[in-house]
Design an enzyme around this catalytic site. Structure first.
Site, PDB file in Angstrom:
ATOM      1  N   ARG A 135      -3.871  -7.472  10.497  1.00 23.09           N
ATOM      2  CA  ARG A 135      -5.014  -7.462   9.572  1.00 23.09           C
ATOM      3  C   ARG A 135      -5.481  -8.875   9.278  1.00 23.09           C
ATOM      4  O   ARG A 135      -6.640  -9.098   8.978  1.00 23.09           O
ATOM      5  CB  ARG A 135      -4.607  -6.816   8.235  1.00 23.09           C
ATOM      6  CG  ARG A 135      -5.017  -5.415   8.100  1.00 23.09           C
ATOM      7  CD  ARG A 135      -4.879  -4.789   6.767  1.00 23.09           C
ATOM      8  NE  ARG A 135      -4.070  -5.378   5.734  1.00 23.09           N
ATOM      9  CZ  ARG A 135      -3.656  -4.716   4.664  1.00 23.09           C
ATOM     10  NH1 ARG A 135      -3.959  -3.452   4.511  1.00 23.09           N
ATOM     11  NH2 ARG A 135      -2.939  -5.302   3.742  1.00 23.09           N
TER      12      ARG A 135
ATOM     13  N   ARG B 111       7.037  -6.021  -0.024  1.00 19.93           N
ATOM     14  CA  ARG B 111       6.144  -4.950  -0.491  1.00 19.93           C
ATOM     15  C   ARG B 111       6.662  -3.582  -0.057  1.00 19.93           C
ATOM     16  O   ARG B 111       6.565  -2.606  -0.799  1.00 19.93           O
ATOM     17  CB  ARG B 111       4.722  -5.190   0.028  1.00 19.93           C
ATOM     18  CG  ARG B 111       4.042  -6.347  -0.708  1.00 19.93           C
ATOM     19  CD  ARG B 111       2.775  -6.824  -0.055  1.00 19.93           C
ATOM     20  NE  ARG B 111       1.761  -5.814   0.086  1.00 19.93           N
ATOM     21  CZ  ARG B 111       0.745  -5.896   0.936  1.00 19.93           C
ATOM     22  NH1 ARG B 111       0.607  -6.947   1.710  1.00 19.93           N
ATOM     23  NH2 ARG B 111      -0.145  -4.933   1.002  1.00 19.93           N
TER      24      ARG B 111
ATOM     25  N   LYS C  60      -3.266   4.862   4.779  1.00 18.97           N
ATOM     26  CA  LYS C  60      -3.811   5.718   3.712  1.00 18.97           C
ATOM     27  C   LYS C  60      -5.323   5.613   3.615  1.00 18.97           C
ATOM     28  O   LYS C  60      -6.006   6.618   3.472  1.00 18.97           O
ATOM     29  CB  LYS C  60      -3.197   5.365   2.353  1.00 18.97           C
ATOM     30  CG  LYS C  60      -1.770   5.752   2.178  1.00 18.97           C
ATOM     31  CD  LYS C  60      -1.279   5.598   0.745  1.00 18.97           C
ATOM     32  CE  LYS C  60      -1.592   4.294   0.097  1.00 18.97           C
ATOM     33  NZ  LYS C  60      -0.906   3.122   0.642  1.00 18.97           N
TER      34      LYS C  60
ATOM     35  N   ARG D 269       2.813   5.716  -9.211  1.00 18.55           N
ATOM     36  CA  ARG D 269       3.763   4.844  -8.500  1.00 18.55           C
ATOM     37  C   ARG D 269       5.132   4.846  -9.146  1.00 18.55           C
ATOM     38  O   ARG D 269       6.086   4.355  -8.575  1.00 18.55           O
ATOM     39  CB  ARG D 269       3.239   3.410  -8.480  1.00 18.55           C
ATOM     40  CG  ARG D 269       2.106   3.266  -7.522  1.00 18.55           C
ATOM     41  CD  ARG D 269       1.769   1.844  -7.255  1.00 18.55           C
ATOM     42  NE  ARG D 269       0.653   1.842  -6.315  1.00 18.55           N
ATOM     43  CZ  ARG D 269       0.201   0.778  -5.730  1.00 18.55           C
ATOM     44  NH1 ARG D 269       0.759  -0.370  -5.961  1.00 18.55           N
ATOM     45  NH2 ARG D 269      -0.803   0.858  -4.901  1.00 18.55           N
TER      46      ARG D 269
ATOM     47  N   ARG E 271      -4.726 -10.944   6.697  1.00 18.82           N
ATOM     48  CA  ARG E 271      -4.971 -11.384   5.319  1.00 18.82           C
ATOM     49  C   ARG E 271      -4.012 -12.513   4.973  1.00 18.82           C
ATOM     50  O   ARG E 271      -2.877 -12.553   5.456  1.00 18.82           O
ATOM     51  CB  ARG E 271      -4.744 -10.229   4.339  1.00 18.82           C
ATOM     52  CG  ARG E 271      -5.805  -9.167   4.420  1.00 18.82           C
ATOM     53  CD  ARG E 271      -5.615  -8.188   3.281  1.00 18.82           C
ATOM     54  NE  ARG E 271      -6.475  -7.034   3.447  1.00 18.82           N
ATOM     55  CZ  ARG E 271      -6.328  -5.919   2.757  1.00 18.82           C
ATOM     56  NH1 ARG E 271      -5.360  -5.791   1.888  1.00 18.82           N
ATOM     57  NH2 ARG E 271      -7.155  -4.920   2.947  1.00 18.82           N
TER      58      ARG E 271
END
Length: 190
Positions: free
Chosen positions: A128, A141, A14, A89, A130
């Site tokens: 990524r 998630r 996104k 959401r 993280r």
């Protein structure tokens, strides 16, 4: 004026696609997380209230996020339109957004539903690097996102054009698919 809702799981692209859309259509990209942080940073009354919840580890209530969003979409950079990323959401947020837009004589023109397989999302997020991106957390998630987003997509399916785009290929290839669909809507005023 061109108003878009961008729905997609974490890691689906996104952020990358939003940058392309923002540039090509001259509309404001509004990510609710960024909006919350900006209000806190600027010390607004809404920001101070949001911070009091966040400091306790609690979710910021929908009503507060909606108040911030109402204020945000009336700023000058939204006069050509906006793209909402991370909002709505929930069904409640979608209904409240409809009320706000009706009062402002505005509407949502399109909902972009960008998706990829769980395997692709997990791989992207693990790459990524993280700290909070481990496989179990990512899977959770994705589940949370899917349970929340399906009702929101159902809410909009009879109201606006929903553009389903698979996030596979280079960012430019994915964007070409999105742009083609957005141009049809924008040019036909659908």
């Amino acid at each position: 004026m061109f108003n878009i809702i961008f729905i997609g799981a974490p890691g689906v692209g996104k952020g990358t696609q939003s940058a392309f859309i923002e540039k090509d259509y001259s509309i404001a990209h509004i990510a609710t997380g960024d909006m919350l942080r900006k209000n806190i940073e600027d010390g607004t009354n809404l920001g101070k209230t949001a911070k009091s919840y966040m400091d306790k580890g609690e979710l910021v209530p929908d009503s507060l996020v909606i108040d911030m969003l109402n204020e945000r979409i009336q700023k000058d950079d939204c006069k050509n339109g906006f793209m909402l990323d991370g909002f709505p959401r929930t069904m409640e947020q979608a209904k409240e957004l409809d009320k706000i837009l009706a009062k402002l004589n505005r509407k949502i023109d399109a909902v972009i539903d960008i998706y990829a397989s769980d395997e692709i999302i997990i791989k992207r997020l693990l790459n990524r690097g993280r700290a909070d991106d481990n496989e179990e957390t990512i899977k959770n998630r994705i589940k949370v996102f899917e349970s929340q987003s399906k009702p929101v997509l159902d809410f909009y399916k009879d109201k606006v054009k929903i553009i389903k785009i698979e996030s596979v290929g280079t960012p430019e290839e994915v964007y070409a698919k999105i742009k083609k669909e957005l141009d049809i809507i924008k040019n036909n005023g659908l």
